[in-house]
Design an enzyme around this catalytic site. Structure first.
Site, PDB file in Angstrom:
ATOM      1  N   GLU A 171       0.660  -1.082  -0.006  1.00 36.86           N
ATOM      2  CA  GLU A 171       0.104   0.013  -0.020  1.00 36.86           C
ATOM      3  C   GLU A 171       0.870   1.327   0.085  1.00 36.86           C
ATOM      4  O   GLU A 171       1.637   1.275   0.849  1.00 36.86           O
ATOM      5  CB  GLU A 171      -1.020   0.037   1.314  1.00 36.86           C
ATOM      6  CG  GLU A 171      -1.763   1.019   1.109  1.00 36.86           C
ATOM      7  CD  GLU A 171      -2.641   1.270   2.442  1.00 36.86           C
ATOM      8  OE1 GLU A 171      -2.672   0.389   3.244  1.00 36.86           O
ATOM      9  OE2 GLU A 171      -3.644   2.279   2.509  1.00 36.86           O
ATOM     10  N   ARG A 205       5.282 -12.904   9.572  1.00 35.59           N
ATOM     11  CA  ARG A 205       6.181 -11.489   9.555  1.00 35.59           C
ATOM     12  C   ARG A 205       7.513 -11.569   9.842  1.00 35.59           C
ATOM     13  O   ARG A 205       7.970 -12.356  10.929  1.00 35.59           O
ATOM     14  CB  ARG A 205       5.623 -10.445  10.423  1.00 35.59           C
ATOM     15  CG  ARG A 205       4.066 -10.146  10.039  1.00 35.59           C
ATOM     16  CD  ARG A 205       3.767  -9.152  11.051  1.00 35.59           C
ATOM     17  NE  ARG A 205       4.162  -7.780  10.981  1.00 35.59           N
ATOM     18  CZ  ARG A 205       3.643  -7.083  10.033  1.00 35.59           C
ATOM     19  NH1 ARG A 205       2.693  -7.017   9.482  1.00 35.59           N
ATOM     20  NH2 ARG A 205       4.444  -5.614  10.167  1.00 35.59           N
ATOM     21  N   LYS A 252       4.487   0.487   9.414  1.00 35.47           N
ATOM     22  CA  LYS A 252       4.566   1.841   8.731  1.00 35.47           C
ATOM     23  C   LYS A 252       3.959   3.006   9.582  1.00 35.47           C
ATOM     24  O   LYS A 252       4.320   4.058   9.734  1.00 35.47           O
ATOM     25  CB  LYS A 252       4.073   1.856   7.328  1.00 35.47           C
ATOM     26  CG  LYS A 252       4.775   1.328   6.473  1.00 35.47           C
ATOM     27  CD  LYS A 252       4.045   1.457   4.911  1.00 35.47           C
ATOM     28  CE  LYS A 252       3.101  -0.006   4.823  1.00 35.47           C
ATOM     29  NZ  LYS A 252       2.369   0.069   3.542  1.00 35.47           N
TER      30      LYS A 252
HETATM   31  P1  ATP Z   1       2.748  -2.209   7.782  1.00 34.44           P
HETATM   32  O1  ATP Z   1       2.244  -2.792   9.050  1.00 34.44           O
HETATM   33  O2  ATP Z   1       4.297  -1.827   8.112  1.00 34.44           O
HETATM   34  O3  ATP Z   1       1.949  -1.120   7.578  1.00 34.44           O
HETATM   35  P2  ATP Z   1       1.547  -3.647   5.707  1.00 34.44           P
HETATM   36  O4  ATP Z   1       1.292  -5.097   5.870  1.00 34.44           O
HETATM   37  O5  ATP Z   1       0.214  -2.761   6.204  1.00 34.44           O
HETATM   38  O6  ATP Z   1       2.555  -3.249   6.639  1.00 34.44           O
HETATM   39  P3  ATP Z   1       1.601  -3.377   3.007  1.00 34.44           P
HETATM   40  O7  ATP Z   1       2.223  -2.225   2.076  1.00 34.44           O
HETATM   41  O8  ATP Z   1       0.242  -3.672   2.892  1.00 34.44           O
HETATM   42  O9  ATP Z   1       2.046  -3.028   4.488  1.00 34.44           O
HETATM   43  O10 ATP Z   1       2.287  -4.592   2.854  1.00 34.44           O
HETATM   44  C1  ATP Z   1       2.973  -5.294   1.516  1.00 34.44           C
HETATM   45  C2  ATP Z   1       3.107  -6.774   1.687  1.00 34.44           C
HETATM   46  O11 ATP Z   1       4.375  -6.735   2.835  1.00 34.44           O
HETATM   47  C3  ATP Z   1       2.118  -7.570   2.416  1.00 34.44           C
HETATM   48  O12 ATP Z   1       2.084  -8.701   1.752  1.00 34.44           O
HETATM   49  C4  ATP Z   1       2.512  -7.857   3.767  1.00 34.44           C
HETATM   50  O13 ATP Z   1       2.035  -8.944   4.190  1.00 34.44           O
HETATM   51  C5  ATP Z   1       3.906  -7.748   3.515  1.00 34.44           C
HETATM   52  N1  ATP Z   1       4.574  -7.524   4.897  1.00 34.44           N
HETATM   53  C6  ATP Z   1       4.444  -6.208   5.579  1.00 34.44           C
HETATM   54  N2  ATP Z   1       5.120  -6.091   6.657  1.00 34.44           N
HETATM   55  C7  ATP Z   1       5.883  -7.460   6.842  1.00 34.44           C
HETATM   56  C8  ATP Z   1       6.833  -8.049   7.643  1.00 34.44           C
HETATM   57  N3  ATP Z   1       7.252  -7.271   8.840  1.00 34.44           N
HETATM   58  N4  ATP Z   1       7.461  -8.944   7.372  1.00 34.44           N
HETATM   59  C9  ATP Z   1       7.011  -9.669   6.241  1.00 34.44           C
HETATM   60  N5  ATP Z   1       6.260  -9.378   5.454  1.00 34.44           N
HETATM   61  C10 ATP Z   1       5.441  -8.114   5.448  1.00 34.44           C
HETATM   62 MG    MG Z   2      -1.503  -2.905   4.782  1.00 28.99          MG
END
Ligand code: ATP
Ligand code: MG
Length: 555
Positions: free
Chosen positions: A32, A259, A269
């Protein structure tokens, strides 16, 4: 490194064996654009792009841009830059916003099938009716609206006839489902805000759960891989795909992995944004941030980040990986690629009594002992040099082998010296260390004195030719190993995570350009951050030469 195929590779191999055609394999990384990518995303990126390489299948980059309130073009650009820097190439650059029309049409079909309805309650009321995991929810009084009314209201929502919060579109599933996510989840909400790509075209925006599976379907993704928190969403993901069907057996398959969590580090984020907003760091690319852009500025290499996440492996259970593993992977790579140089960061002057006044000698040193082809560099030497204040003690206690009065050390790439006396200033601080040198002990010469063993070798720079530098030294951004566990994580920010130092470096450094990495001998790895208007080099310290986490003494 993980041995043999990981559990995701096994799932894919199994699917291939069961008849899935190799040509139908397709993966995606779906960020995102509401912030910059962090080290956790490196794991998700590697999982998907490495699968693409292993199975010779395309990997799309899909921006999950369904919420204009927090998404920005600068994040889209930053994400693309970071993935390219990691060395990966995506097949197609896709945007969930490109599918807004399809999603809208499918939503209308769901209404027509009696599988979705417009709810006109506010979000607090809807939340109250959700029930609890042990108690069924209550049906909305609008649940049985006629299809005609639903279609009409939905089209009015799209036209912008309503204010935010007046209506939502909900899937009609089951208000008593044991999976709370299936209790008539919201599919669309009204947002009157310009979107970074579709501008003012839309005022209804799909929710993540409604957009994600359908985007996967449109792109013909075979395996939709995400982190464990999405596991309960899988049932809804599959419900939506089934509801819009028939899609036979071509539907994407969602599977979840753990994760990446890293000690002393935050990987969310939302929380990283707070660090910026509250002024704890200078921005997304502050070298203390675990963002890809921060790590890049700190001097990390793409190779070391990839090695790290591959070594940490792909698992189904959450765990916290030690920061020392990341640094180990980093050092291993930097050791191979970094030219060596000498720099003194806490200087004290050393005068060699018996060295001829006014003479300037060119000594030579290896650029990189790990790289045969790297050659030699010239290092000027003269009567006055700088050494580290810590490398000298007037009276050495037991176990101190560096320079002390009456004792010898070798100056790296140069001569053996012996300390005679010190000169102090009014504050009793040592101003000059007076030494003698052994002219026959020059490193690399043919004399037996040059091979003479002394207990220590120290680094130095020639005071006449040295260049002034500024060095940013870092410590962990948090004082506790698990800041992510604390909602009030800001309280644990390390007030000394950045220390600026002035030092001196050999003139060889003037060849360096921004972004180049070096090893300061005996000190660690550094990257040229920039060269300022006075032609002074500003270095960021990437990491020390040894693991600083082994003997944690912080708490
Ligand atoms: P955040 O919690 O940091 O906002 P998010 O999951 O909302 O992370 P996205 O931009 O939606 O962020 O993530 C893109 C991809 O990265 C998703 O498939 C998510 O599952 C993966 N992802 C996010 N954080 C991690 C992590 N700590 N380890 C592994 N994969 C991750
Ligand atoms: Mg997300």
């Amino acid at each position: 490194m993980q041995k043999g195929p990981n559990f995701i590779e096994k799932i894919i191999k199994d699917d291939l064996q069961k008849g899935l055609a190799q040509k139908n394999l397709c993966f995606r990384f779906p960020p995102e654009p509401n912030g910059f990518l962090h080290i956790g995303h490196v794991k998700a990126i590697c999982i998907n792009f490495d699968l693409g390489e292993t199975f010779n299948a395309p990997v799309n980059l899909r921006f999950d841009d369904t919420n204009p309130t927090s998404e920005e073009k600068k994040f889209v650009d930053g994400i693309k830059k970071d993935i390219k820097w990691l060395g990966y190439k995506w097949e197609k650059e896709c945007y969930a916003s490109d599918y807004f029309d399809d999603l809208y049409n499918w939503a209308e079909q769901l209404i027509t099938k009696g599988l979705a309805y417009i709810d006109s309650q506010d979000s607090a009321t809807i939340a109250l009716q959700k029930g609890t995991p042990t108690e069924a929810g209550k049906n909305s009084p609008y649940r049985n609206r006629s299809k005609e009314d639903n279609l009409f209201l939905f089209s009015e929502m799209k036209k912008g006839s309503f204010m935010e919060g007046e209506h939502v579109l909900r899937a009609k599933i089951d208000m008593s489902s044991p999976n709370m996510l299936l209790r008539d989840p919201v599919m669309y909400r009204i947002i009157h805000m310009s979107h970074q790509r579709t501008n003012k075209d839309w005022c209804v925006y799909p929710m993540y759960d409604w957009a994600h599976g359908q985007s996967d379907l449109i792109e013909k993704i075979s395996h939709s891989l995400c982190t464990l928190e999405f596991k309960p969403h899988r049932e809804l993901y599959e419900w939506f795909l089934y509801a819009i069907g028939p899609t036979e057996n071509k539907t994407p398959k969602q599977r979840e992995f753990a994760r990446l969590n890293l000690s002393y580090t935050i990987t969310s984020k939302r929380k990283l944004k707070r660090l910026i907003q509250e002024g704890c760091v200078d921005g997304w690319d502050d070298p203390r941030m675990p963002t890809i852009s921060g790590l890049r500025k700190r001097g990390y290499t793409p190779e070391s980040l990839k090695k790290f996440v591959r070594t940490a492996g792909v698992a189904k259970r959450e765990n916290i990986i030690e920061l020392s593993l990341l640094e180990f992977c980093l050092r291993e790579h930097l050791n191979k690629i970094s030219p060596r140089i000498m720099a003194v960061l806490n200087p004290v002057k050393l005068i060699i009594e018996n060295y001829p006044e006014g003479e300037l000698e060119e000594l030579s040193g290896e650029i990189n002992p790990e790289d045969q082809k790297s050659g030699k560099r010239m290092i000027p030497f003269s009567k006055e040099i700088y050494i580290e204040r810590d490398d000298f003690k007037e009276n050495a206690e037991k176990g101190f082998f560096r320079l002390s009065l009456g004792n010898e050390v070798r100056l790296k790439n140069a001569y053996i010296i012996k300390a005679k006396s010190v000169e102090k200033d009014q504050n009793d601080q040592i101003k000059n260390i007076i030494c003698t040198y052994d002219p026959l002990s020059k490193s690399g010469s043919d004399t037996k004195e040059s091979k003479r063993k002394v207990k220590a070798t120290i680094h130095w720079v020639c005071s006449k030719k040295a260049k002034k530098i500024i060095v940013n030294q870092y410590d962990t951004l948090f004082l506790v190993p698990d800041p992510d566990k604390h909602e009030d994580f800001i309280k644990y920010v390390n007030p000394n995570s950045l220390v600026k130092k002035n030092g001196y470096i050999e003139p060889y450094a003037s060849k360096l350009k921004a972004g180049e990495r070096v090893q300061f001998q005996r000190q660690g790895y550094f990257i040229v951050d920039k060269i300022n208007a006075d032609k002074q080099i500003i270095f960021n310290k990437t990491t020390g030469l040894r693991d600083s986490f082994k003997n944690q003494k912080k708490h």
